[in-house]
Scaffold this motif. Sequence first.
Motif, PDB file in Angstrom:
ATOM      1  N   ARG A  88      -6.049  -2.768   5.099  1.00 30.42           N
ATOM      2  CA  ARG A  88      -7.209  -2.517   4.260  1.00 30.42           C
ATOM      3  C   ARG A  88      -6.826  -1.982   2.890  1.00 30.42           C
ATOM      4  O   ARG A  88      -7.530  -2.188   1.917  1.00 30.42           O
ATOM      5  CB  ARG A  88      -8.144  -1.530   4.975  1.00 30.42           C
ATOM      6  N   ILE A  89      -5.696  -1.315   2.784  1.00 27.87           N
ATOM      7  CA  ILE A  89      -5.279  -0.763   1.503  1.00 27.87           C
ATOM      8  C   ILE A  89      -4.787  -1.852   0.568  1.00 27.87           C
ATOM      9  O   ILE A  89      -5.101  -1.872  -0.615  1.00 27.87           O
ATOM     10  CB  ILE A  89      -4.163   0.280   1.716  1.00 27.87           C
ATOM     11  N   TYR A  90      -3.991  -2.783   1.078  1.00 30.18           N
ATOM     12  CA  TYR A  90      -3.349  -3.777   0.226  1.00 30.18           C
ATOM     13  C   TYR A  90      -3.818  -5.198   0.522  1.00 30.18           C
ATOM     14  O   TYR A  90      -3.067  -6.144   0.394  1.00 30.18           O
ATOM     15  CB  TYR A  90      -1.826  -3.677   0.400  1.00 30.18           C
ATOM     16  N   GLU A  91      -5.125  -5.327   0.896  1.00 29.95           N
ATOM     17  CA  GLU A  91      -5.582  -6.658   1.237  1.00 29.95           C
ATOM     18  C   GLU A  91      -5.519  -7.624   0.053  1.00 29.95           C
ATOM     19  O   GLU A  91      -5.411  -8.838   0.232  1.00 29.95           O
ATOM     20  CB  GLU A  91      -7.012  -6.612   1.780  1.00 29.95           C
ATOM     21  N   SER A  92      -5.610  -7.115  -1.180  1.00 31.30           N
ATOM     22  CA  SER A  92      -5.559  -7.997  -2.350  1.00 31.30           C
ATOM     23  C   SER A  92      -4.139  -8.409  -2.698  1.00 31.30           C
ATOM     24  O   SER A  92      -3.921  -9.329  -3.468  1.00 31.30           O
ATOM     25  CB  SER A  92      -6.204  -7.306  -3.563  1.00 31.30           C
ATOM     26  N   GLU A  93      -3.130  -7.707  -2.142  1.00 28.23           N
ATOM     27  CA  GLU A  93      -1.735  -8.019  -2.453  1.00 28.23           C
ATOM     28  C   GLU A  93      -1.008  -8.725  -1.304  1.00 28.23           C
ATOM     29  O   GLU A  93      -0.058  -9.480  -1.519  1.00 28.23           O
ATOM     30  CB  GLU A  93      -0.963  -6.739  -2.805  1.00 28.23           C
ATOM     31  N   LEU A  94      -1.419  -8.443  -0.091  1.00 35.70           N
ATOM     32  CA  LEU A  94      -0.750  -9.007   1.079  1.00 35.70           C
ATOM     33  C   LEU A  94      -1.771  -9.721   1.947  1.00 35.70           C
ATOM     34  O   LEU A  94      -2.903  -9.282   2.077  1.00 35.70           O
ATOM     35  CB  LEU A  94      -0.078  -7.882   1.890  1.00 35.70           C
ATOM     36  N   GLY A 141       3.966  -8.106   9.861  1.00 32.82           N
ATOM     37  CA  GLY A 141       2.640  -8.648  10.108  1.00 32.82           C
ATOM     38  C   GLY A 141       1.809  -7.817  11.069  1.00 32.82           C
ATOM     39  O   GLY A 141       0.576  -7.923  11.080  1.00 32.82           O
ATOM     40  N   ALA A 142       2.465  -6.981  11.869  1.00 30.30           N
ATOM     41  CA  ALA A 142       1.721  -6.130  12.797  1.00 30.30           C
ATOM     42  C   ALA A 142       0.860  -5.131  12.053  1.00 30.30           C
ATOM     43  O   ALA A 142      -0.121  -4.610  12.597  1.00 30.30           O
ATOM     44  CB  ALA A 142       2.696  -5.399  13.723  1.00 30.30           C
ATOM     45  N   PHE A 143       1.223  -4.859  10.799  1.00 31.79           N
ATOM     46  CA  PHE A 143       0.494  -3.886  10.005  1.00 31.79           C
ATOM     47  C   PHE A 143      -0.548  -4.529   9.108  1.00 31.79           C
ATOM     48  O   PHE A 143      -1.225  -3.850   8.344  1.00 31.79           O
ATOM     49  CB  PHE A 143       1.473  -3.100   9.124  1.00 31.79           C
ATOM     50  N   LEU A 144      -0.656  -5.855   9.185  1.00 28.25           N
ATOM     51  CA  LEU A 144      -1.557  -6.580   8.302  1.00 28.25           C
ATOM     52  C   LEU A 144      -2.672  -7.267   9.072  1.00 28.25           C
ATOM     53  O   LEU A 144      -3.264  -8.227   8.584  1.00 28.25           O
ATOM     54  CB  LEU A 144      -0.765  -7.624   7.502  1.00 28.25           C
ATOM     55  N   THR A 145      -2.949  -6.780  10.251  1.00 26.50           N
ATOM     56  CA  THR A 145      -3.977  -7.400  11.076  1.00 26.50           C
ATOM     57  C   THR A 145      -4.688  -6.343  11.901  1.00 26.50           C
ATOM     58  O   THR A 145      -4.129  -5.281  12.198  1.00 26.50           O
ATOM     59  CB  THR A 145      -3.360  -8.455  12.012  1.00 26.50           C
ATOM     60  N   ILE A 146      -5.922  -6.644  12.267  1.00 28.85           N
ATOM     61  CA  ILE A 146      -6.657  -5.764  13.166  1.00 28.85           C
ATOM     62  C   ILE A 146      -6.577  -6.268  14.607  1.00 28.85           C
ATOM     63  O   ILE A 146      -7.199  -5.701  15.501  1.00 28.85           O
ATOM     64  CB  ILE A 146      -8.140  -5.648  12.732  1.00 28.85           C
ATOM     65  N   LYS A 147      -5.791  -7.313  14.827  1.00 23.18           N
ATOM     66  CA  LYS A 147      -5.598  -7.816  16.181  1.00 23.18           C
ATOM     67  C   LYS A 147      -4.923  -6.746  17.038  1.00 23.18           C
ATOM     68  O   LYS A 147      -4.104  -5.966  16.547  1.00 23.18           O
ATOM     69  CB  LYS A 147      -4.729  -9.074  16.157  1.00 23.18           C
ATOM     70  N   PRO A 148      -5.248  -6.701  18.335  1.00 19.43           N
ATOM     71  CA  PRO A 148      -4.637  -5.681  19.200  1.00 19.43           C
ATOM     72  C   PRO A 148      -3.122  -5.819  19.296  1.00 19.43           C
ATOM     73  O   PRO A 148      -2.429  -4.842  19.596  1.00 19.43           O
ATOM     74  CB  PRO A 148      -5.311  -5.917  20.562  1.00 19.43           C
ATOM     75  N   GLU A 149      -2.617  -7.022  19.043  1.00 20.97           N
ATOM     76  CA  GLU A 149      -1.168  -7.215  19.112  1.00 20.97           C
ATOM     77  C   GLU A 149      -0.421  -6.311  18.126  1.00 20.97           C
ATOM     78  O   GLU A 149       0.719  -5.913  18.369  1.00 20.97           O
ATOM     79  CB  GLU A 149      -0.812  -8.678  18.826  1.00 20.97           C
TER      80      GLU A 149
END
Length: 369
Positions: free
Chosen positions: A24-30, A142-150
């Motif tokens: 949520r912090i860097y959604e515009s960059e990543l 990528g684990a830090f760039l998703t809200i998926k439970p994975e």
Amino acid sequence: MARKFLYIVATLTFLVIAAGFVIRIYESELTELAFVPTAKFERQPAFDPSKYAGNDMWFARPGKTGNPADWLPTGATKPELPGSAAIFFVHPTSYIGRDHWNAPLNDAESQDRARMFLRGLASPLVSAGEMWAPRYRQAAIGAFLTIKPEGQQALDAAYQDVLLAFDEFAAKVQKDRPIILAGHSQGALHLTNLLKDRVAGKPIAKRIVAVYAVGWPISMTTDLPQMGLPACAGPNDTGCIMAWQSFAEPAEYDRIIKVYNATTGFNGTPRKGTPMLCTNPLNGGAKPAALMEANLGTLKPDDKLETGELIVGAVPARCDDKGFLLIGDPPEIGPYVLPGNNYHVYDFPLFWANVRADATWRLKKYLQK
């Protein structure tokens, strides 16, 4: 050129990553499209309890040659007598692949990057003692760039490796030996949990010289009491925590605050509205602000991130009322500054010589006590 570009992209991204904050912090960059693993999450089998008994699962430990943290910038010298502390350092994320949710230990590129990080981030602490830096099946970027439970499952799996490594460290280090704990970004995240689970209320807490949990937001109200150690209030304190998040001015950290306010602390209550821990690395946490004259040396790496020089008095530092460390006008120490004047990549290098002096001095005060 392609390899150099890869290192630049890696530095700009995975050093800043810290759990659910980043999506949520860097959604515009990543973007999820670029980094979130496409593979199905596979639950990792737990390591055998003896997995960390040998040298293979460590980047650095006593008796292992080729310690990357022994690296020194131009002009810095090794102490005449090495410090007596045992140092446990958890490196940040170095795996940017999409084929796995947790980094395979045989992935050569991520392992090489981790060694590079240890050169720049862990090196100031080595003057205080022997370095232990574990390899672990870190969560992928990528684990830090998703809200998926994975994503959370990958973090939990990585943390289990860190715990096992720490248990081996604690078992092998002499029972009266002083200990320094440190980590950055994903490493700092795991370190905060480790303090809660392995240090708070345990006999080992009395052996802690200092903790450097850098590049991760810590609530003084909902997190710090559960971590078992107080914030450092001066350079003479021992058994305390140093923590900061670096921004030049004007600093744009509203997104970090937004996500921070939406999370729950270690005590089960919301972090919203609670102060973040910020201890000034230029004065050991004694005061919120320090002039640039107090900066003993900022590490400025070369373009290849292989060598570097120390620049005295490069930046001041001031903890603001939100809990962020402000360093004044943006310094020219490298091209890896993140949006919003975020100097997360340089959290340790900005204060390299001060961190070195801080760890050495606190060890001296610990031994006097």
